[in-house]
Enzyme design. Structure first.
Site, PDB file in Angstrom:
ATOM      1  N   ARG A  18       0.836  -1.201   0.000  1.00 21.69           N
ATOM      2  CA  ARG A  18       0.000   0.000   0.000  1.00 21.69           C
ATOM      3  C   ARG A  18       0.874   1.256   0.000  1.00 21.69           C
ATOM      4  NH1 ARG A  18      -5.270  -0.940   0.957  1.00 21.69           N
ATOM      5  NH2 ARG A  18      -5.603   1.242   1.492  1.00 21.69           N
ATOM      6  N   TYR A  59       1.652 -15.055 -10.518  1.00 20.13           N
ATOM      7  CA  TYR A  59       2.825 -14.179 -10.603  1.00 20.13           C
ATOM      8  C   TYR A  59       3.493 -14.282 -11.974  1.00 20.13           C
ATOM      9  CZ  TYR A  59       2.610 -13.962  -5.442  1.00 20.13           C
ATOM     10  OH  TYR A  59       2.227 -13.782  -4.137  1.00 20.13           O
ATOM     11  N   LYS A  98      13.071  -5.320   1.487  1.00 21.37           N
ATOM     12  CA  LYS A  98      14.166  -5.799   2.338  1.00 21.37           C
ATOM     13  C   LYS A  98      13.652  -6.913   3.260  1.00 21.37           C
ATOM     14  CE  LYS A  98      12.041  -4.076   5.831  1.00 21.37           C
ATOM     15  NZ  LYS A  98      11.463  -4.975   6.845  1.00 21.37           N
ATOM     16  N   ASP A 179      13.682  -8.857   9.995  1.00 21.10           N
ATOM     17  CA  ASP A 179      12.528  -7.984   9.829  1.00 21.10           C
ATOM     18  C   ASP A 179      12.826  -6.538  10.198  1.00 21.10           C
ATOM     19  OD1 ASP A 179       9.625  -6.865  10.899  1.00 21.10           O
ATOM     20  OD2 ASP A 179       9.458  -8.267   9.245  1.00 21.10           O
TER      21      ASP A 179
END
Length: 330
Positions: A18, A59, A98, A179
């Site tokens: 988004r 995809y 990332k 993360d």
């Protein structure tokens, strides 16, 4: 392509995607051409909300479309390697969230494929492209704070406990380092512009087998970067660069910086502010478009070697902390 719309394909329309789609809206020649999801209804809803032309549940169909100029990949990092490889094999330029992959071996393989096929590839480490961080780079190049002595940063969020969540799932390459800590590592590298000579790491490995806290010191000779990332508590989340003549501070949520402060000894603080035009993703998107149009295979701001070095550092940290992913055969 310079005077035409740049058609973006988007893989995995989730929360992060988004931010990407919002940023496209402020780039006049950028266009959301196609959205692909494993769930067609999700792709359709996303495409409708952000004026995308096509919604797909495959995809490969998106990657094979000759009208797609580049692909943005936003699925969990466990799946980055396969998606990037698919794009590079089809000759499609890639901007991937990332961390670029889960370990350095995967990154090395993809770099070799990008070079072999002469296809652009870039890790979406958006912080490096934000105006505030570019100002930090300028101050450092001007040696405003003298010799760099110490970097200090935190990235901590008290994440609600859910062992089924992606963040704690070892099969999805969960853990705080990949993360969150990737920002501490990558931005330290952005500041230091060299590989650390020594890494010391320790942390907490939770019941699911992933790292829930990592505390790390990366030594660059006389200078060092010390950081902690964790899922267990809300920390200040700032990034400070201390030098022999003063310091530069990027305040809380340093990875999404619209402000930075230069403090020199005996002088009033100099504050740089630059609000985002949209979500903040617009700057890295523009970099990709400029590079692709110029025929470049990689960005000067975050090169293949820099992404590889970040992955090699994180491999070493994970090894010292004791986190291994079975799906990698570790």
């Amino acid at each position: 392509m310079t005077n035409a719309k740049f058609n973006w394909g988007l893989i995995a329309p989730g929360r992060i995607a988004r931010n990407f789609a919002e940023a496209l809206a402020v780039i006049p020649d950028a266009h959301l051409y196609a959205v692909a999801s494993s769930n067609l209804a999700r792709a359709q809803a996303f495409a409708e909300e952000f004026s995308g032309e096509h919604a797909l549940d495959d995809y490969q169909l998106l990657v094979n479309d000759p009208a797609v100029d580049a692909v943005y990949i936003a699925n969990p990092h466990r799946f980055h390697y396969d998606c990037i490889k698919m794009c590079l094999a089809a000759g499609k330029p890639v901007l991937c969230e990332k961390p670029l992959t889960v370990n350095a071996a995967q990154t090395q393989e993809l770099i070799a494929l990008a070079e072999q096929n002469k296809v652009f590839l870039m890790e979406a480490l958006w912080s490096r492209f934000q105006p505030a961080w570019r100002q930090v780079r300028e101050w450092l190049e001007q040696q405003k704070i003298g010799e760099i002595k110490l970097l200090s940063s935190t990235f901590g969020v008290n994440v609600p406990r859910n062992n089924d969540d992606r963040l704690l799932n070892p099969e999805l390459a969960g853990g705080v380092l990949l993360d969150m800590g990737v920002y501490n590592v990558s931005m330290s590298q952005y500041v230091m512009q060299q590989r650390p000579v020594k890494i010391l790491a320790e942390g907490v490995v939770g019941e699911t087998g992933v790292d829930e806290r990592c505390s790390v010191t990366m030594s660059y000779g006389e200078a060092a970067s010390q950081f902690t990332c964790n899922f267990m508590s809300n920390t200040e989340n700032s990034f400070t660069i201390y030098g022999s003549k003063g310091f530069i501070r990027i305040p809380g949520m340093f990875w999404v910086a619209s402000q930075t402060c230069l403090q020199l000894e005996g002088q009033p603080a100099e504050v740089f502010e630059s609000p985002f035009r949209a979500s903040g993703f617009e700057y890295q998107i523009e970099e990709v478009m400029q590079c692709v149009r110029a025929g470049k295979l990689q960005s000067d701001i975050i090169s293949w070697q820099e992404s590889l070095t970040t992955m090699q550092i994180m491999d070493e940290i994970r090894s010292q902390v004791g986190v291994r992913y079975a799906f990698l055969g570790e």
